[in-house]
Design a protein around this motif. Structure first.
Motif, short mmCIF file in Angstrom:
data_model
loop_
_atom_site.label_atom_id
_atom_site.label_comp_id
_atom_site.label_asym_id
_atom_site.label_seq_id
_atom_site.Cartn_x
_atom_site.Cartn_y
_atom_site.Cartn_z
N UNK A 175 15.16 -25.27 51.26
CA UNK A 175 16.10 -24.14 51.29
C UNK A 175 15.59 -23.00 52.16
N UNK A 176 16.53 -22.12 52.46
CA UNK A 176 16.19 -20.84 53.05
C UNK A 176 15.81 -19.88 51.93
N UNK A 177 14.94 -18.93 52.25
CA UNK A 177 14.60 -17.87 51.29
C UNK A 177 15.59 -16.73 51.52
N UNK A 178 16.72 -16.79 50.82
CA UNK A 178 17.78 -15.80 51.02
C UNK A 178 17.33 -14.39 50.66
N UNK A 179 16.49 -14.28 49.64
CA UNK A 179 15.96 -12.96 49.29
C UNK A 179 15.15 -12.38 50.44
N UNK A 180 14.31 -13.22 51.04
CA UNK A 180 13.49 -12.76 52.16
C UNK A 180 14.35 -12.38 53.36
N UNK A 181 15.40 -13.18 53.61
CA UNK A 181 16.32 -12.84 54.71
C UNK A 181 16.88 -11.44 54.52
N UNK A 182 17.33 -11.15 53.30
CA UNK A 182 17.88 -9.83 53.01
C UNK A 182 16.82 -8.74 53.12
N UNK A 183 15.64 -9.03 52.59
CA UNK A 183 14.56 -8.02 52.64
C UNK A 183 14.16 -7.69 54.07
N UNK A 184 14.08 -8.71 54.94
CA UNK A 184 13.72 -8.46 56.34
C UNK A 184 14.77 -7.59 57.03
N UNK A 185 16.05 -7.87 56.76
CA UNK A 185 17.12 -7.10 57.38
C UNK A 185 17.13 -5.65 56.90
N UNK A 186 16.94 -5.48 55.60
CA UNK A 186 16.97 -4.12 55.04
C UNK A 186 15.73 -3.34 55.48
N UNK A 187 14.58 -4.01 55.57
CA UNK A 187 13.38 -3.34 56.08
C UNK A 187 13.60 -2.86 57.51
N UNK A 188 14.25 -3.71 58.33
CA UNK A 188 14.58 -3.30 59.70
C UNK A 188 15.47 -2.06 59.67
N UNK A 189 16.45 -2.04 58.77
CA UNK A 189 17.37 -0.90 58.68
C UNK A 189 16.64 0.37 58.27
N UNK A 190 15.72 0.26 57.33
CA UNK A 190 14.91 1.41 56.92
C UNK A 190 14.17 1.99 58.11
N UNK A 191 13.61 1.10 58.94
CA UNK A 191 12.80 1.55 60.08
C UNK A 191 13.62 2.18 61.21
N UNK A 192 14.94 2.12 61.12
CA UNK A 192 15.77 2.79 62.13
C UNK A 192 15.81 4.30 61.92
N UNK A 193 15.42 4.75 60.73
CA UNK A 193 15.33 6.18 60.43
C UNK A 193 16.59 6.94 60.83
N UNK A 194 17.73 6.43 60.39
CA UNK A 194 18.99 7.10 60.67
C UNK A 194 19.06 8.42 59.92
N UNK A 195 19.79 9.39 60.47
CA UNK A 195 19.91 10.69 59.82
C UNK A 195 20.65 10.58 58.50
N UNK A 196 21.54 9.61 58.40
CA UNK A 196 22.23 9.31 57.14
C UNK A 196 22.61 7.83 57.14
N UNK A 197 22.79 7.30 55.94
CA UNK A 197 23.14 5.89 55.79
C UNK A 197 24.45 5.78 54.99
N UNK A 198 25.53 5.54 55.70
CA UNK A 198 26.83 5.29 55.09
C UNK A 198 27.22 3.86 55.45
N UNK A 199 27.11 2.97 54.47
CA UNK A 199 27.12 1.54 54.76
C UNK A 199 28.39 0.87 54.25
N UNK A 200 29.01 0.09 55.13
CA UNK A 200 30.12 -0.77 54.75
C UNK A 200 29.55 -2.18 54.58
N UNK A 201 29.61 -2.68 53.37
CA UNK A 201 28.94 -3.94 53.02
C UNK A 201 29.97 -5.05 52.88
#
Length: 361
Positions: A175-201
């Motif tokens: 299997x794929x590690x779906x939790x890890x896939x999500x964690x990697x993507x969200x960690x990347x998003x954190x590192x973008x240091x946006x002034x605000x985070x308004x997310x459409x999920x």
């Protein structure tokens, strides 16, 4: 003796299923029954490079070698190949491996519904397959049918997705590690240091392992960081549904600067809505686009910097399944119960054409 025992169990189960289906004819909404009790359609074997649209029906490939007794009989349960580019590649990979030329007599069943997949598994058990290969639509509800398979001497191998079942009921999980896939993507998003985070999920099919892993990571970090999830809806992996959702959010004048789409097709639909509304997206633009699966065309959008991030989900599990089966056929057990596919994420600012050539599906 083992084969005789399996035949006896299978005969008993077949008789039981006749009675069961008769009793459940008016209970089509129950989890363990199919929407229709008609016999599955049987079609000619598809060539390994064929692409088909079987929907939720069962397809059987008929192998006719000189000595069919030597073929390993496998029942393969998957989601609809039209679900996404990932699923199309996954189905093609399985058909290329599990064919009579490689020593297999395969039958394929497709559905996005758990109850229909369970019904297909029950039929494969009745048909006395040697191996049951499963990519579950939902993580729950599988203990009963997997116990039936074990009682019949049929080995179960999970692929693509995990399930909530006793590990003793399956031989291996690839299997794929779906939790890890999500964690990697969200960690990347954190590192973008946006002034605000308004997310459409945009979520995938609810209850699937991919949806749970990718949604769970975003939910956890959003709560920790105080991010604003302006809308959270399932588009069921579908581009058109995603476009409609994003268009509705745009029409409501709700402000957002991130779209977190749980697969490439939904991201594509979301971007179509943005383009229609003349909202810019990608590197240095109004809306950050995050997706998963790494279709070739999606990675090309990263290279053009129209999207920002794509998380890899590796669809090529067939060779690993084949190795597990060969190990079991030799009288041994797999060295590892759980095999995690190697996957990474791609950033629009660093992706290269070589990355696309090597990883696009």
């Amino acid at each position: 003796m083992r084969k005789f025992k399996r035949k006896m169990v299978a005969t008993f189960m077949a008789a039981s299923m006749v009675l069961s289906f008769g009793a459940c004819g008016k209970s089509e909404d129950k989890e363990t029954t199919t929407a229709k009790q008609d016999e599955p359609k049987v079609t000619e074997a598809a060539k390994p490079d064929a692409t088909e649209a079987p929907g939720t029906e069962t397809q059987t490939t008929e192998a006719k070698p000189a000595d069919s007794g030597k073929l390993i009989k496998v029942g393969i349960i998957n989601n609809d190949p039209n679900e996404s580019g990932y699923r199309t590649a996954n189905d093609k990979d399985l058909k290329a491996m599990f064919c009579k030329e490689n020593g297999y007599d395969p039958s394929f069943a497709y559905s996005l519904k758990n109850d229909e997949q369970i019904a297909a598994a029950q039929k494969f058990i009745q048909d006395d397959v040697d191996y049951l290969l499963l990519s579950a639509a939902d993580t729950s509800g599988w203990d009963g049918v997997l116990q039936d398979a074990q009682d019949a001497g049929i080995r179960v191998i999970l692929y693509d997705r995990t399930i909530d079942a006793d590990p003793s009921l399956y031989a291996a999980s690839i299997v794929s590690d779906m939790n890890k896939e999500g964690e990697q993507a969200v960690e990347w998003l954190v590192n973008q240091n946006l002034s605000e985070y308004n997310i459409l999920h945009l979520q995938g099919v609810m209850g699937s392992a991919a949806q749970q892993g990718r949604s769970g990571a975003l939910t956890r970090v959003a709560e920790e960081k105080g991010w604003n999830i302006v809308s959270e809806q399932t588009a069921e992996w579908n581009a058109e549904k995603a476009q409609q959702i994003v268009q509705s959010v745009i029409d409501s004048d709700t402000k957002f600067n991130v779209i977190y789409a749980e697969n490439d097709d939904m991201a594509r639909g979301a971007v179509e809505a943005l383009d229609k509304a003349n909202i810019s997206h990608g590197v240095g633009k109004d809306v950050v686009i995050i997706s998963f699966d790494c279709n070739t065309w999606a990675l090309e959008e990263l290279l053009k910097q129209n999207w920002n991030y794509d998380g890899q989900c590796n669809p090529f599990q067939a060779k690993y399944i084949d190795e597990v089966i060969k190990t079991i056929e030799s009288g041994n057990e797999p060295a590892e119960k759980v095999i995690i596919m190697d996957e990474k994420g791609f950033d629009a600012s660093t992706i290269t054409q070589q990355d696309i050539d090597d990883n696009g599906i």
